[in-house]
Write a protein that holds these residues in place. Structure first.
Motif, PDB file in Angstrom:
ATOM      1  N   LEU A  20       0.845  -1.196   0.000  1.00  0.00           N
ATOM      2  CA  LEU A  20       0.000   0.000   0.000  1.00  0.00           C
ATOM      3  C   LEU A  20       0.874   1.237   0.000  1.00  0.00           C
ATOM      4  O   LEU A  20       1.758   1.378   0.844  1.00  0.00           O
ATOM      5  N   GLU A  21       0.641   2.130  -0.953  1.00  0.00           N
ATOM      6  CA  GLU A  21       1.279   3.456  -0.998  1.00  0.00           C
ATOM      7  C   GLU A  21       0.213   4.457  -0.588  1.00  0.00           C
ATOM      8  O   GLU A  21      -0.746   4.678  -1.323  1.00  0.00           O
ATOM      9  N   LEU A  22       0.359   5.045   0.597  1.00  0.00           N
ATOM     10  CA  LEU A  22      -0.670   5.938   1.115  1.00  0.00           C
ATOM     11  C   LEU A  22      -0.040   7.092   1.879  1.00  0.00           C
ATOM     12  O   LEU A  22       0.724   6.864   2.824  1.00  0.00           O
ATOM     13  N   HIS A  23      -0.352   8.299   1.456  1.00  0.00           N
ATOM     14  CA  HIS A  23       0.118   9.520   2.136  1.00  0.00           C
ATOM     15  C   HIS A  23       1.635   9.529   2.328  1.00  0.00           C
ATOM     16  O   HIS A  23       2.142   9.938   3.372  1.00  0.00           O
ATOM     17  N   GLY A  24       2.369   9.042   1.328  1.00  0.00           N
ATOM     18  CA  GLY A  24       3.828   9.091   1.387  1.00  0.00           C
ATOM     19  C   GLY A  24       4.481   7.955   2.157  1.00  0.00           C
ATOM     20  O   GLY A  24       5.693   7.947   2.333  1.00  0.00           O
ATOM     21  N   PHE A  25       3.698   7.003   2.632  1.00  0.00           N
ATOM     22  CA  PHE A  25       4.249   5.861   3.359  1.00  0.00           C
ATOM     23  C   PHE A  25       3.843   4.570   2.663  1.00  0.00           C
ATOM     24  O   PHE A  25       2.832   4.508   1.981  1.00  0.00           O
ATOM     25  N   GLN A  26       4.651   3.530   2.894  1.00  0.00           N
ATOM     26  CA  GLN A  26       4.332   2.230   2.329  1.00  0.00           C
ATOM     27  C   GLN A  26       4.115   1.219   3.448  1.00  0.00           C
ATOM     28  O   GLN A  26       4.841   1.212   4.447  1.00  0.00           O
ATOM     29  N   HIS A  27       3.106   0.383   3.256  1.00  0.00           N
ATOM     30  CA  HIS A  27       2.759  -0.657   4.228  1.00  0.00           C
ATOM     31  C   HIS A  27       2.576  -1.963   3.462  1.00  0.00           C
ATOM     32  O   HIS A  27       2.181  -1.952   2.295  1.00  0.00           O
ATOM     33  N   GLN A  28       2.847  -3.090   4.144  1.00  0.00           N
ATOM     34  CA  GLN A  28       2.663  -4.399   3.509  1.00  0.00           C
ATOM     35  C   GLN A  28       1.773  -5.288   4.360  1.00  0.00           C
ATOM     36  O   GLN A  28       1.812  -5.224   5.599  1.00  0.00           O
ATOM     37  N   PHE A  29       0.991  -6.133   3.675  1.00  0.00           N
ATOM     38  CA  PHE A  29       0.077  -7.060   4.325  1.00  0.00           C
ATOM     39  C   PHE A  29       0.216  -8.402   3.614  1.00  0.00           C
ATOM     40  O   PHE A  29       0.230  -8.450   2.379  1.00  0.00           O
ATOM     41  N   THR A  30       0.314  -9.483   4.389  1.00  0.00           N
ATOM     42  CA  THR A  30       0.536 -10.808   3.807  1.00  0.00           C
ATOM     43  C   THR A  30      -0.564 -11.771   4.230  1.00  0.00           C
ATOM     44  O   THR A  30      -0.903 -11.862   5.407  1.00  0.00           O
ATOM     45  N   GLY A  31      -1.082 -12.496   3.259  1.00  0.00           N
ATOM     46  CA  GLY A  31      -2.065 -13.549   3.520  1.00  0.00           C
ATOM     47  C   GLY A  31      -1.568 -14.869   2.972  1.00  0.00           C
ATOM     48  O   GLY A  31      -1.071 -14.928   1.843  1.00  0.00           O
ATOM     49  N   ILE A  32      -1.699 -15.910   3.780  1.00  0.00           N
ATOM     50  CA  ILE A  32      -1.258 -17.248   3.368  1.00  0.00           C
ATOM     51  C   ILE A  32      -2.401 -18.230   3.579  1.00  0.00           C
ATOM     52  O   ILE A  32      -3.092 -18.181   4.590  1.00  0.00           O
ATOM     53  N   CYS A  33      -2.580 -19.098   2.601  1.00  0.00           N
ATOM     54  CA  CYS A  33      -3.557 -20.184   2.711  1.00  0.00           C
ATOM     55  C   CYS A  33      -2.836 -21.488   2.406  1.00  0.00           C
ATOM     56  O   CYS A  33      -2.375 -21.703   1.286  1.00  0.00           O
ATOM     57  N   LYS A  34      -2.726 -22.338   3.419  1.00  0.00           N
ATOM     58  CA  LYS A  34      -2.067 -23.635   3.252  1.00  0.00           C
ATOM     59  C   LYS A  34      -3.067 -24.654   2.717  1.00  0.00           C
ATOM     60  O   LYS A  34      -4.254 -24.564   2.986  1.00  0.00           O
ATOM     61  N   GLY A  35      -2.553 -25.612   1.961  1.00  0.00           N
ATOM     62  CA  GLY A  35      -3.423 -26.637   1.416  1.00  0.00           C
ATOM     63  C   GLY A  35      -2.631 -27.660   0.647  1.00  0.00           C
ATOM     64  O   GLY A  35      -1.492 -27.968   1.005  1.00  0.00           O
ATOM     65  N   GLU A  36      -3.246 -28.175  -0.414  1.00  0.00           N
ATOM     66  CA  GLU A  36      -2.589 -29.196  -1.217  1.00  0.00           C
ATOM     67  C   GLU A  36      -3.035 -29.103  -2.671  1.00  0.00           C
ATOM     68  O   GLU A  36      -4.091 -28.542  -2.983  1.00  0.00           O
ATOM     69  N   ILE A  37      -2.211 -29.678  -3.540  1.00  0.00           N
ATOM     70  CA  ILE A  37      -2.519 -29.752  -4.966  1.00  0.00           C
ATOM     71  C   ILE A  37      -3.228 -31.077  -5.221  1.00  0.00           C
ATOM     72  O   ILE A  37      -2.727 -32.137  -4.822  1.00  0.00           O
ATOM     73  N   THR A  38      -4.376 -31.002  -5.854  1.00  0.00           N
ATOM     74  CA  THR A  38      -5.125 -32.211  -6.182  1.00  0.00           C
ATOM     75  C   THR A  38      -4.466 -32.917  -7.375  1.00  0.00           C
ATOM     76  O   THR A  38      -3.596 -32.342  -8.037  1.00  0.00           O
ATOM     77  N   ASN A  46     -12.971 -15.952  -0.297  1.00  0.00           N
ATOM     78  CA  ASN A  46     -12.477 -14.736   0.354  1.00  0.00           C
ATOM     79  C   ASN A  46     -12.312 -14.930   1.859  1.00  0.00           C
ATOM     80  O   ASN A  46     -11.441 -14.326   2.470  1.00  0.00           O
ATOM     81  N   ARG A  47     -13.129 -15.772   2.461  1.00  0.00           N
ATOM     82  CA  ARG A  47     -13.061 -15.994   3.907  1.00  0.00           C
ATOM     83  C   ARG A  47     -11.825 -16.807   4.287  1.00  0.00           C
ATOM     84  O   ARG A  47     -11.159 -16.506   5.278  1.00  0.00           O
ATOM     85  N   ILE A  48     -11.507 -17.828   3.495  1.00  0.00           N
ATOM     86  CA  ILE A  48     -10.411 -18.732   3.867  1.00  0.00           C
ATOM     87  C   ILE A  48      -9.133 -18.505   3.072  1.00  0.00           C
ATOM     88  O   ILE A  48      -8.073 -18.991   3.448  1.00  0.00           O
ATOM     89  N   GLY A  49      -9.230 -17.766   1.964  1.00  0.00           N
ATOM     90  CA  GLY A  49      -8.117 -17.665   1.021  1.00  0.00           C
ATOM     91  C   GLY A  49      -7.076 -16.618   1.362  1.00  0.00           C
ATOM     92  O   GLY A  49      -7.282 -15.714   2.167  1.00  0.00           O
ATOM     93  N   HIS A  50      -5.958 -16.736   0.690  1.00  0.00           N
ATOM     94  CA  HIS A  50      -4.787 -15.889   0.847  1.00  0.00           C
ATOM     95  C   HIS A  50      -5.074 -14.419   0.545  1.00  0.00           C
ATOM     96  O   HIS A  50      -4.715 -13.540   1.324  1.00  0.00           O
ATOM     97  N   ARG A  51      -5.719 -14.154  -0.583  1.00  0.00           N
ATOM     98  CA  ARG A  51      -5.991 -12.765  -0.960  1.00  0.00           C
ATOM     99  C   ARG A  51      -6.970 -12.129   0.019  1.00  0.00           C
ATOM    100  O   ARG A  51      -6.807 -10.998   0.450  1.00  0.00           O
ATOM    101  N   GLY A  52      -8.004 -12.886   0.398  1.00  0.00           N
ATOM    102  CA  GLY A  52      -8.972 -12.390   1.369  1.00  0.00           C
ATOM    103  C   GLY A  52      -8.315 -12.026   2.690  1.00  0.00           C
ATOM    104  O   GLY A  52      -8.619 -10.990   3.285  1.00  0.00           O
ATOM    105  N   LYS A  53      -7.399 -12.871   3.145  1.00  0.00           N
ATOM    106  CA  LYS A  53      -6.698 -12.598   4.408  1.00  0.00           C
ATOM    107  C   LYS A  53      -5.869 -11.319   4.311  1.00  0.00           C
ATOM    108  O   LYS A  53      -5.865 -10.496   5.231  1.00  0.00           O
TER     109      LYS A  53
END
Length: 191
Positions: A121-139, A172-179
């Motif tokens: 996020l670039e906001l008012h001259g500052f930068q912030h970061q947010f990370t979302g992770i969703c663990k699982g498996e490949i079918t 969105n509730r359980i996923g990486h981007r939603g988090k």
């Protein structure tokens, strides 16, 4: 408040719009007249998110946020990771990417993976970061018609259906981007 979401991916835009409160006007790159490919040349997911957000702020002057997402597969030492969209080549074809990943895991018993999203996020001259992770498996095969990208072959921990089989609300509730977006929204609500 008005923010640009620095993406040309209409699927991502739709997912994020459903999570952002109505008090925030979300603009797309098209809305601000940006029709070029925003650079993504870093070798980390974090680096790409920061590069895109910084680029939009510098060249267009808008407060904005950008995300980058990668699928990290344990048996492939974290690949495709930052190269998830181009895993099978520069054509960025989801079907090709899925087929290559399934082929590379054909003889692997270890199917553990995680999706990782980083928002810069670039906001008012500052930068912030947010990370979302969703663990699982490949079918072992594709299942479902919803979602995009690797969704038809990714099943979140504790769930019996792939991301392509569940609703957008559930994803969105359980996923990486939603988090990651929830962290972003919580931050924006404090300022």
């Amino acid at each position: 408040m008005q923010l640009v979401f620095a993406t040309n991916n209409l699927n991502k835009l739709k997912e994020v719009q459903s999570l952002i409160p109505k008090s925030i006007t979300l603009l797309s790159l098209e809305d601000i007249g940006c029709f070029e490919d925003v650079p993504e040349t870093q070798d980390t997911i974090e680096g790409n998110a920061v590069q895109k957000a910084t680029y939009i702020k510098k060249h267009y002057g808008y407060d904005c946020f950008a995300d980058d997402t990668g699928l990290e597969v344990d048996a492939l030492n974290g690949a495709p990771g930052v190269y998830s969209a181009r895993y099978a080549g520069e054509q960025r074809n989801s079907e090709d990417n899925i087929q290559k990943l399934l082929e590379n895991l054909k003889y692997s018993a270890d199917r553990k993976a995680q999706f990782k999203t980083v928002i810069a996020l670039e906001l008012h001259g500052f930068q912030h970061q947010f990370t979302g992770i969703c663990k699982g498996e490949i079918t072992k095969s594709k299942s479902g018609e919803k979602g995009f990208g690797y969704d038809p072959i990714f099943k979140a921990e504790g769930h019996s259906q792939t991301f392509a089989e569940i609703s957008l609300e559930e994803k969105n509730r359980i996923g990486h981007r939603g988090k990651a977006v929830h962290q972003l929204v919580n931050f924006l609500n404090t300022i």
